[in-house]
Design a protein around this motif. Structure first.
Motif, short mmCIF file in Angstrom:
data_model
loop_
_atom_site.label_atom_id
_atom_site.label_comp_id
_atom_site.label_asym_id
_atom_site.label_seq_id
_atom_site.Cartn_x
_atom_site.Cartn_y
_atom_site.Cartn_z
N GLU A 57 0.77 -1.16 0.05
CA GLU A 57 -0.11 -0.05 -0.12
C GLU A 57 0.81 1.23 -0.07
OE1 GLU A 57 -3.28 0.64 0.00
OE2 GLU A 57 -4.37 -1.08 0.84
N ASP A 166 -6.28 10.38 -0.04
CA ASP A 166 -7.02 9.41 0.69
C ASP A 166 -6.26 8.83 1.83
OD1 ASP A 166 -9.13 9.51 -1.03
OD2 ASP A 166 -8.78 7.48 -2.03
N LYS A 167 -6.80 8.93 2.83
CA LYS A 167 -6.06 8.51 3.97
C LYS A 167 -6.54 7.04 4.40
CE LYS A 167 -6.04 12.69 6.96
NZ LYS A 167 -6.49 13.47 8.17
N ARG A 168 -5.65 6.15 4.29
CA ARG A 168 -5.89 4.93 4.42
C ARG A 168 -4.93 3.89 5.68
NH1 ARG A 168 -4.36 2.78 -1.41
NH2 ARG A 168 -3.10 4.42 -1.50
N SER A 197 -7.90 -3.70 4.27
CA SER A 197 -7.53 -2.28 3.78
C SER A 197 -8.81 -1.37 4.08
CB SER A 197 -6.75 -2.01 2.45
OG SER A 197 -5.77 -2.70 2.29
N LYS A 199 -10.33 2.89 4.13
CA LYS A 199 -10.24 4.14 3.78
C LYS A 199 -10.70 4.83 5.03
CE LYS A 199 -11.66 7.90 0.69
NZ LYS A 199 -12.69 8.13 -0.30
N ILE A 211 -14.38 4.68 9.09
CA ILE A 211 -13.78 4.01 8.01
C ILE A 211 -14.81 3.52 6.99
CG2 ILE A 211 -11.95 3.09 9.37
CD1 ILE A 211 -13.50 0.52 8.97
N THR A 228 -1.84 3.26 10.36
CA THR A 228 -2.22 4.10 9.30
C THR A 228 -1.03 4.21 8.18
OG1 THR A 228 -1.23 5.87 10.68
CG2 THR A 228 -3.70 5.50 10.71
#
Length: 229
Positions: A57, A166-168, A197, A199, A211, A228
């Motif tokens: 990722e 995008d915060k993942r 995974s 978001k 999320i 994170t």
């Protein structure tokens, strides 16, 4: 560079744990998509699929659209417990992203630069050559290449923006309860498992994260249950 070679050799010789140690030490000094990719491969070989997902990722965020990274990420996700089917998109959205993902962000940028150079060359030919057929070919060739310049830059920007905006996060606990609101008092909704995974939609509520999964489901989980990216 010597440490990178040492890590690559360790991986080639099957010393995956040693490769992991070296790759992680290198990544503390410099974030690099190739190093994260190699780290993901090493974790995958050690059957640590959660860490492999995290590494892939992070590689994807630094080099969005890279086919090798995307391919390996799909493989390792198939090894995790949760088989989440992405929500269906409208056909033109699928078509649009299909075109963007033909190349990586870096490849689109390089394509745009090369197209700009050749477009300028053709335009100069158009200006200084008298043959009407050559002038016509040069003019329209220059116009078409300028269109590639514009689209290439847009596609590269879109891929970079998608990866960085995008915060993942990736679930690191064995099983995580997803709740309807950020409290342990309400009823549970569903559970997700290690390696999945997610978001992050909201991280402003202390101790909790809102999320969204790939299939569109939303909910709240403890921020202690994920890593994170």
């Amino acid at each position: 560079q010597d440490q990178k070679i040492k890590a690559d050799n360790a991986y080639s010789n099957g010393n995956y744990q040693q490769a992991i140690i070296i790759y992680e030490s290198l990544l503390k000094k410099h974030k690099n998509a190739e190093l994260y990719y190699n780290l993901g491969n090493s974790y995958y070989r050690c059957d640590n699929y959660t860490k492999a997902v995290i590494a892939y990722e992070r590689a994807q965020m630094l080099n969005p659209g890279n086919r090798d990274i995307d391919h390996n990420l799909k493989i390792v996700r198939s090894k995790t417990i949760d088989n989440i089917i992405p929500k269906e998109e409208l056909f033109f959205v699928v078509w649009y992203y299909g075109i963007i993902n033909v190349l990586s962000a870096d490849q689109w940028a390089k394509t745009a630069l090369a197209s700009l150079i050749f477009s300028l060359i053709l335009f100069l030919i158009y200006l200084f050559v008298e043959n009407i057929n050559i002038r016509r070919f040069s003019f329209w060739g220059s116009v078409m290449l300028m269109a590639v310049v514009v689209l290439g830059n847009i596609f590269a920007w879109k891929l970079k923006r998608y990866a960085l905006d995008d915060k993942r996060a990736v679930v690191t606990d064995g099983e995580v309860t997803v709740r309807k609101s950020p409290t342990t008092q309400n009823s549970d909704t569903y559970t997700i498992h290690e390696g999945t995974s997610v978001k992050i939609l909201d991280d402003t509520f202390k101790g909790w994260l809102q999320i969204e999964l790939a299939d569109g489901r939303e909910g709240w989980i403890s921020d202690k249950t994920v890593e994170t990216l």
